[in-house]
Design an enzyme around this catalytic site. Structure first.
Site, PDB file in Angstrom:
ATOM      1  N   GLY A   5      42.972  31.730  97.988  1.00 46.76           N
ATOM      2  CA  GLY A   5      43.718  32.977  97.845  1.00 46.76           C
ATOM      3  C   GLY A   5      44.324  33.363  99.182  1.00 46.76           C
ATOM      4  CB  CYS A  40      41.788  64.522 104.431  1.00 42.89           C
ATOM      5  SG  CYS A  40      43.379  65.294 104.399  1.00 42.89           S
TER       6      CYS A  40
HETATM    7  N1  LLP Z   1      37.460  32.174  93.845  1.00 41.20           N
HETATM    8  C1  LLP Z   1      36.587  33.156  93.575  1.00 41.20           C
HETATM    9  C2  LLP Z   1      35.648  33.007  92.467  1.00 41.20           C
HETATM   10  C3  LLP Z   1      36.590  34.323  94.368  1.00 41.20           C
HETATM   11  O1  LLP Z   1      35.721  35.291  94.107  1.00 41.20           O
HETATM   12  C4  LLP Z   1      37.526  34.445  95.424  1.00 41.20           C
HETATM   13  C5  LLP Z   1      37.564  35.652  96.259  1.00 41.20           C
HETATM   14  C6  LLP Z   1      38.424  33.399  95.652  1.00 41.20           C
HETATM   15  C7  LLP Z   1      38.354  32.264  94.852  1.00 41.20           C
HETATM   16  C8  LLP Z   1      39.453  33.436  96.736  1.00 41.20           C
HETATM   17  O2  LLP Z   1      38.893  33.506  97.993  1.00 41.20           O
HETATM   18  P1  LLP Z   1      39.825  33.400  99.306  1.00 41.20           P
HETATM   19  O3  LLP Z   1      40.396  32.011  99.312  1.00 41.20           O
HETATM   20  O4  LLP Z   1      40.871  34.413  99.191  1.00 41.20           O
HETATM   21  O5  LLP Z   1      38.876  33.644 100.415  1.00 41.20           O
HETATM   22  N2  LLP Z   1      39.052  41.728  99.407  1.00 41.20           N
HETATM   23  C9  LLP Z   1      38.405  40.895 100.404  1.00 41.20           C
HETATM   24  C10 LLP Z   1      38.248  39.471  99.954  1.00 41.20           C
HETATM   25  C11 LLP Z   1      37.486  39.339  98.636  1.00 41.20           C
HETATM   26  C12 LLP Z   1      37.364  37.919  98.136  1.00 41.20           C
HETATM   27  C13 LLP Z   1      36.790  37.891  96.773  1.00 41.20           C
HETATM   28  N3  LLP Z   1      36.733  36.601  96.146  1.00 41.20           N
HETATM   29  C14 LLP Z   1      39.198  40.977 101.703  1.00 41.20           C
HETATM   30  O6  LLP Z   1      40.185  41.702 101.765  1.00 41.20           O
HETATM   31  O7  LLP Z   1      38.810  40.365 102.688  1.00 41.20           O
END
Ligand code: LLP
Length: 425
Positions: free
Chosen positions: A280, A349
């Site tokens: 992601g 706020c």
């Molecule tokens: N697959 C699963 C099952 C996941 O839960 C996630 C992310 C991904 C793939 C993708 O992970 P990435 O490649 O993006 O690291 N909101 C948080 C990040 C939450 C990630 C949740 N799961 C932030 O802004 O850092």
């Protein structure tokens, strides 16, 4: 690597002048670069050997239709976590057989929707979900392809709130349960278990924990296969980290990706498996920035509080994970020019509405534009209307072209979402 560079003394997104864009769109807004998106996807896909390996973009990082459609045209599938995400992936032109459905809790309605849509795979996280899926698919006369999401009891990641792989995290089936659940599944008519999945955390920079986790998956694969169970797919999740210091990002080559791909190949190469990935952040993080305008200054002893028109509802990562986002002025800073120490804050706020604390930046005046960099992942996707602020717009750039890919709603639209009950109207 990204395509936000200074040209003619101003920050450009590819060949688009961001200051001119701000005049047209109004601030705050997100800008995404097609060239960066495409490059990141291609580098990743090549390193992991797609299309033989499958790449499902984790669309929770950025679910804008234009972003999804850009990636779909390169062959990306989608890793989804809700009916809404499945619907968006389909609407962006992703075929159902390029969609995976993950997530800790899926409602019966969501499972039914996924089965009806004919998606590629459901990543099952609990025994209850296994039974629910089989019941739902059987009632439709279908058998759904699925894998078990395994919790390898190895957590990793840039913050405790985004670590998912340790046993006390809420995710997945314990390693020790996999064998029993394979046997249970063998007697269920509505599911076909084809393998395993895992995802141990996000913003991971060291490969050690991933390697350990994947090693455990391999051992489990061998154990299950020797018992006659079918393990032909392994979904390795996402999690690879990216640089949030943009100077570094410009230099950042595909090093980590290649080391990761080599590590995976070493772990699984001799097994006859289809490998899948769910990146992601790596695909979209550096491909987007949040542009905001300075509203006012509030001098304090030793520093200045710089209030901007973006807030935590537009980009929640600093408030939620103490995340660092580089801040670049839109007007190119002159070397040796005046600098000040700033707390960069939004207008909401609460003290958590702070983007940066004690950050040295080129001197900034009310009206100046600045950019919060590396905001393409988990930026707009996590935005809200808190404080009755309008949902932040998104712009996609391609070369010298740009388009608003999510317009700013009107206040009428925002307010119209609520209804008054009979006794109040
Ligand atoms: N697959 C699963 C099952 C996941 O839960 C996630 C992310 C991904 C793939 C993708 O992970 P990435 O490649 O993006 O690291 N909101 C948080 C990040 C939450 C990630 C949740 N799961 C932030 O802004 O850092």
């Amino acid at each position: 690597m990204h395509h936000f560079t200074y040209q003619h003394g101003r920050l450009f997104a590819e060949d688009v002048d961001i200051a001119a864009l701000a005049d047209e769109v109004g601030t705050p807004f997100y800008v995404y670069s097609t060239a960066t998106l495409e490059r990141h996807y291609k580098v990743f896909a090549k390193a992991v050997g797609a299309p033989k390996s499958r790449v499902f973009f984790a669309m929770k990082a950025n679910s804008n239709l234009a972003v999804l459609s850009t990636l779909a045209r390169l062959g990306a599938g989608a890793d989804t976590v809700s009916e809404g995400e499945i619907r968006r992936a389909l609407a962006a032109g992703m075929p159902a057989n390029a969609i995976v459905f993950s997530g800790v809790g899926k409602s019966d309605a969501e499972l039914a929707f996924a089965v009806d849509a004919g998606i590629y795979q459901i990543n099952i996280e609990t025994e209850g979900e296994l039974h629910a899926l089989s019941r739902i698919a059987t009632a439709k006369g279908k058998r759904q392809n699925a894998v078990f999401r395994i919790n390898p009891d190895i957590g990793a990641g840039g913050h405790a709130k985004i670590t998912t792989g340790s046993d006390d995290n809420k995710f997945g089936i314990s390693l020790s349960e996999a064998e029993r659940l394979y046997t249970v599944a063998a007697n269920l008519p509505g599911v076909r278990i084809l393998g395993l999945a895992t995802h141990i955390g996000s913003q991971i920079h060291m490969l050690d924990e991933l390697q350990l986790a994947f090693g455990r998956l391999r051992e489990l694969t061998e154990r299950l296969s020797s018992l006659g169970h079918r393990v032909e797919r392994i979904d390795l999740g996402g999690g690879l980290g990216i640089p949030y210091e943009m100077a570094e990002a410009v230099e950042h080559g595909p090093g980590l990706i290649e080391d990761y791909a080599a590590m995976v190949a070493k772990t699984f190469a001799d097994l006859d498996l289809e490998l899948a990935y769910e990146p992601g952040r790596l695909i979209v993080g550096n491909a987007g920035i949040l542009v905001t305008r300075a509203l006012t200054l509030n001098p304090r002893a030793g520093k200045t509080i710089l209030v901007v028109d973006a807030a935590m509802n537009d980009l929640i990562r600093p408030a939620m994970y103490d995340a660092f986002h580089d801040i670049w002025p839109i007007r190119e800073p002159v070397r040796g020019g005046p600098e000040r120490l700033y707390d960069v804050v939004g207008p909401i706020c609460e003290t958590g509405d702070t983007f940066a604390t004690a950050r040295t930046l080129p001197e900034t005046q009310p009206g100046d534009l600045i950019a919060l960099m590396t905001a393409g992942a988990y930026g707009a996707a996590m935005s809200s209307t808190y404080n009755s602020r309008l949902l932040v717009p998104e712009v996609l750039v391609r070369g010298a072209e740009w388009a608003i890919v999510r317009p700013r709603p009107s206040y009428e639209e925002l307010i119209k979402l609520d209804r008054l009950p009979g006794w109040l109207s």
